[in-house]
Structures are given as C-alpha cells and as structure tokens.
Design an enzyme around this catalytic site. Sequence first.
Site, PDB file in Angstrom:
ATOM      1  N   ASP A   1     -37.883 -85.491 -51.931  1.00 39.63           N
ATOM      2  CA  ASP A   1     -37.701 -86.056 -50.493  1.00 39.63           C
ATOM      3  C   ASP A   1     -38.440 -85.498 -49.343  1.00 39.63           C
ATOM      4  OD1 ASP A   1     -36.957 -88.285 -49.068  1.00 39.63           O
ATOM      5  OD2 ASP A   1     -34.751 -88.079 -49.639  1.00 39.63           O
TER       6      ASP A   1
ATOM      7  N   ASP B   1     -36.219 -97.620 -49.102  1.00 40.00           N
ATOM      8  CA  ASP B   1     -34.847 -97.409 -49.124  1.00 40.00           C
ATOM      9  C   ASP B   1     -34.270 -98.608 -49.084  1.00 40.00           C
ATOM     10  OD1 ASP B   1     -34.663 -94.793 -49.237  1.00 40.00           O
ATOM     11  OD2 ASP B   1     -34.452 -94.382 -47.147  1.00 40.00           O
TER      12      ASP B   1
HETATM   13  C1  DGJ Z   1     -34.021 -90.675 -48.221  1.00 38.44           C
HETATM   14  C2  DGJ Z   1     -34.166 -91.301 -49.441  1.00 38.44           C
HETATM   15  O1  DGJ Z   1     -35.171 -92.549 -49.377  1.00 38.44           O
HETATM   16  C3  DGJ Z   1     -32.833 -91.854 -50.102  1.00 38.44           C
HETATM   17  O2  DGJ Z   1     -33.252 -92.438 -51.463  1.00 38.44           O
HETATM   18  C4  DGJ Z   1     -31.875 -90.791 -50.125  1.00 38.44           C
HETATM   19  O3  DGJ Z   1     -32.390 -89.755 -51.047  1.00 38.44           O
HETATM   20  C5  DGJ Z   1     -31.591 -90.199 -48.902  1.00 38.44           C
HETATM   21  N1  DGJ Z   1     -33.077 -89.654 -48.055  1.00 38.44           N
HETATM   22  C6  DGJ Z   1     -30.836 -88.898 -48.999  1.00 38.44           C
HETATM   23  O4  DGJ Z   1     -30.782 -88.101 -47.900  1.00 38.44           O
END
Ligand code: DGJ
Length: 706
Positions: A444, A508
């Site tokens: 990430d 997300d």
């Molecule tokens: C952002 C990501 O896009 C989410 O899926 C998740 O992993 C969060 N970060 C976790 O902090």
Amino acid sequence: MNKQLITLVGTNTQLLIEVGDFAEILYWGNALPTGHVTPTERIALARPVPYGRLDNDVSMTLSPELARGVFSSPGLEGHRGAQDWAPAFVIEQYEQQGDSLTLTSVDSVAGLRLVSEIALDSHDVVKTRHTLTNLKSGLYTVNRLANTLPMPARAQELMTYYGRWVHEFQTERLPLLHGGYVQENRRGRTSHEHYPALVAGTPHFGELQGDVWGFHFAWSGNHRLRVDAKTDGRRYMQAEVIYLPGEINLAENESLTTPWLYASYSGNGLNQMSQQFHRHVRGAILPAEFHQKQRPIHLNTWEGIYFDHDPSYIMSMASQSAQMGVERFIIDDGWFKGRNGDKAGLGDWFLCQEKYPEGLHQVVEHVNQLGMEFGLWFEPEMINKNSDLYRNHPDWLLAVEGYEQPTGRNQYVIDLQNQAAFDYLFERLDHFLSTYNIAYIKWDMNREVVQPGHLGQAAAHAQTQRYYELVDKVRAKHPSVEIESCAAGGGRIDYEVLKRTHRFWASDNNDALERQTIQRGMSYFFPPEVMGSHIGASHCHSTRRRHSIEFRGLTALFGHMGIELDPVAECDEEKQGFERYIELHKTLRPLLHSGTSWRIPTDDQAHLVHAVVSDDQREAVVLLAQLAMPTHALSGHLRIPGLANNTRYRVQVLDKPSNYQDIVNYQPPWTEEGCELSGSWCAEVGLTMPVLDAETAMLIKLEAID
Ligand code: DGJ
C-alpha cells in the site's frame, strides 16, 4: 545521412519512419498491404511551405528541437551552466532489429548523445523512450526530457481521465481543435487524479468506430502529459517525468533514461485499442511466471475488522472464508507493533505482541490447513512520527530540513535513497516472507508526496526509482510471492508497476454502482484479471448505499474477485450469495481472465454492458448492468459483437435480480427459456432488452452449439 524509410509492422497497424539527420514518423495507422513504401508514395507525403513561416519545411521529429524551428514543446530542455541549451541532434547510426528501431544521435557542440528507441510489436502496441548522455565535462542539468509521438490532423477529440480517492478512472471528452491539453501530476505517485493515459481520435470516436490513438505513460511518479494541436494543424502527444528544480544533473558520461511511453492505434474504435493493450499487458508486461496459475479468490480483512485484530476471531473468519470457497486469505492493516489506528506504528514492521501473543504462525498454518494461501498487508515506504522507527531515525524522512511538511493520513514518507532506510525495509519484508508461508503482499501507499528531499535536493524521480528497486529486490529473493499494488485504492496503477506486481486494488470504493464506472474506466488499458474487485458488505462503507448480493456479486465477478467483509458477522442468506458468486467466478474465470473484452454500446446511457468472448469464439459472457432507471419503457436491443458470424450459439441467462419477474407484466421470453442465434444475428439484430430496476444486473452466457 541519406534519408531512409523504415517500416515497423504490427499485426493490424504500421509505422513509417523517415530517418535522415533526424527521425520523423510519417505514418501511423492501419497496416498497408505492401508493407513498405515506394519513392513515389513518399512524394505524396511532401508538405507545402506556406508564406509567413520559416522558409523551409519543418519536421515534427521524435524529439522536437527549437534549433530546427519546431516551436512546440521541445523534447529536451536543459543546460550546462546556461550554455548548450538549444541542442540539435544529428543521427549518426540506426539499427533495426525485428520490431524495434534504435537511433543514436549526437550534438557535438552541446556534447550530448540521444538514443531513441521505438518498437511496434505483434499486439500493435508502440513503445518508445529516450536516453540522454552527457559527453562533456561540466554538469548537464536536465529540466525536461519527453517522449513525443505525432498524430494525424484528424485526431480532433480527446478522452482524458480525472478522479480522486474512491472515484478513480472517470473519463471526459474534450475537443482538440486549437491549442491543447496538459495534465500534470505532482503527487509523487501515479495518483487517483491524473491517471497517466489518454486517447485521441476522430470526432465522436466510439467503442466500435473511429480512428483512435491511445497512450499510456509507464511511470509511478510525477508526470506531464500534453496533446497539442499545433498552429499549423499538426498534432502530437508528449509524455514526460516532471523533474523538480535541480533534480537531474548529469556528470560526464552519465545518462538519463525516460520511462516508456506505450501507444496503440485502432481504426475500429476503442474496443480494438483496448484489446491490443490487453494482449500486450498479458504478453509483455505482466510477470510471465504467473501466467499458468488461476487467480485465487481473496478474502481481505480490511472492511471486516479494520484495526481490531484478535487471532482467534481472524481464524474463525478464515474458516468461514474457506467454507465459502475463498482461496487466499489476507490480513490487512493493523497487525504490527503500535498499529491500533491510523495515527501510529507505520515503520515498525514487527508483529504486535499484544494482539498476537502466540505469534502469527498459528494463523498462517490455520489458513494453509484450510487449503488457502496467506497474504499480508505492508506499507513499506511510510512512517508515522509516533513509531519507534521515527524515534530512532528522525533523519529518514523524505523531506527538506527546516520545513514542517503537511501530513497525509497522519504519516510521512521514508527517503528510499537513504541506504540504511532502504536496507531496513528490505530486511523487514524479507524477514516476514522468509519466516511465514506468505504467498502474497498487499503493498500500500496511502499518502501523497510533498517536498521530496534527499540531502536537501529534490528527489521525487529517484524516490520512484528506488521504490521499483525495493520491489525488484523483494521479488528477486521471493520470486513466487505475488504483490498487489495499492495506494489508498487506485493511486498506483500503471504499466511500469505492473511489470513487478500482479494485481491492482482498483479503488477503496466497493459500492457496486460506483465500481461499474471505475472498472469501465480502467478497462481501456487493463484486462479484467489485474483488476482487484471485491464483494463488500450490503451497506457500502464508502457511500452508505445498499445493494443486493446479486448486483455486488455480478460486479465483482468481472475482475480478480474477492470478498471484503467479516464473514463471521454475515447472515446465512448473504453467505449463500457469496458462495454462489465465488462458484460462478471459479467456473467463468478461465474465460474472463484470458478472453477478449468488449465494452458494448447500447441505446440507453442507463446501461453499461461488458462482454468477454473466448479466443476460439466458442463461448462468451455478457454482463448487462442497469445503472439508473431505464430512460424509456422499452430499451431497444442488446447487440453483441465479437462472436463468429456463422456459428450458432445457445443464449442463456445465468443470473438475474431476484425480483426480476415481479417488476413487469412480461419479460422477454429469451431471458427465461433461452434461445439459439447465430453470431451475425447477435452482432447485427441482437436481443430485446429486458426491463431491469436501477442498480441491478443480469449475466448472460453464449455457448457455441455447432
Ligand atoms: C488503503 C487501502 O486501499 C485499503 O484497502 C486498506 O488496505 C487501507 N489502506 C489500510 O490502511
């Protein structure tokens, strides 16, 4: 050098490049039957020289130069202490090897060499880049080094991208008549806002018609894309890294190479362009070693438990997941030291002893015993000030001393040019990958980069390169580990990162309605299998909308599917739904992940229709999504391209909304009984559209019967 005509030929398309003192693309379009061009045909392309301009014809070269009288954005801007700032390169040699051409040009006055590479492969994808070398003493400061490709004057409309967090891959149409379009990304990652791609085409180009030239700049950092209609009517596209002030200084014999610019021409609209890019991604971008493996169905813990980790509960989540047919279980954020929320812990890549007093082995073993692979979340490039790492190494921040930069999600970026920091991150990742049976990393990156400074100097470009190096080093040591590229959802999605990863977290936003548009926008450059697509809870966390399991299931089906919720907390009806769509995905994924994708235009903007046809044209699936209320009582016909004209197909509905029969007097009989149609009937005449409620979908299967 005497002028030579070089032809690069793909399967459907062709490039004609004239090479003399400089190189100019004379033609980029459909392949010509003869392949090569005769001197007489070359005469047909000679340009007039109108009054009121320079006295000679001026070429749009692969790297436009002010010194040759090109007044558009130059390919190179730089200087050596305010000298050598207007170079004119002369080609000294060129080499054609198969589908690629390499040109070496030198400016002996400025003391610079430019090596230009351009290739057109059998997928009809062009790729081009430049390498600049300083041949003289004295630092050569590079302000800009761009890749340039021309387009014919009939390219008069653009499709560009915009977006934001939870709203990625939105597209917009713009006229390209006078002046141009410039997109600048200064966020330090590929970004949600400025996805590095665009399409130019003939007016009103569509999915099935029009000439289109698609461009994708393969770089995960700051970039500038430009499309200009020059004042003389010629058009070109330019893509480059944005170098921050003083960032690139080449010492004698030092070189700078641009990222690759990928491009593809189609004379049959956007579908053919995407199909060419998809084939290129499958054949030339994605790491080859995973081609044979089916992509496992995920359960990702994030929206299920967030930071609330209890190993015995997580193991029961895993048990439930396995029962539903999940094949890979991923623990997201929240598992490491001090990580109880998003304000602390980043950088401390040690298992949280309070949350996992018995260690991680029992969880990993439990997951493996259930027959699933195990995956773990990391955000290696980031650091919270509230972490042991920062307390011990406050100098590891990517920052400029003397300034307090704004945070993003309460965090800062680690300076990857700092070797000790780089080594620490590698050691931590290596430790986990060597200690546990981890098949997959979710990598990430949750903040944008402000003031990327290394030892006081701008370091955005180097930071992106070091990120690639870190991923490469991890992959070299652990070649079977798959990596997902995620940056707060879809903030790091591009071809360069895909050369070292396997999957993208597209957004997300798990809201099926929003996902339809996001996935549509992403589909122009990426095939479905790299698009992480999860069934979320019925009450969507990012939009607060509610959707049926059918709409959520069918939307997630058309990517690399997963589930993102807490299965323990779900009711039986929902669980049966997850099982059903997991099973359906398993049956269809060989087709979805290898076939040819079609975006199908319909008569009503309220529909979004997507199909995948197998390479042998023996089967296809069509997803008819009803985004909003149908505009009319009757919605016209669904016409399906891409099938074999003379083959007969059995048409059957595989899945439809549970209230399907209750919302009308009669639905079209083919949706109940099925029917048999030829491929040409499907393409030309089609099937009557059913009536669907807003935010529902129907899945249709076609199978060859003769
Ligand atoms: C952002 C990501 O896009 C989410 O899926 C998740 O992993 C969060 N970060 C976790 O902090």
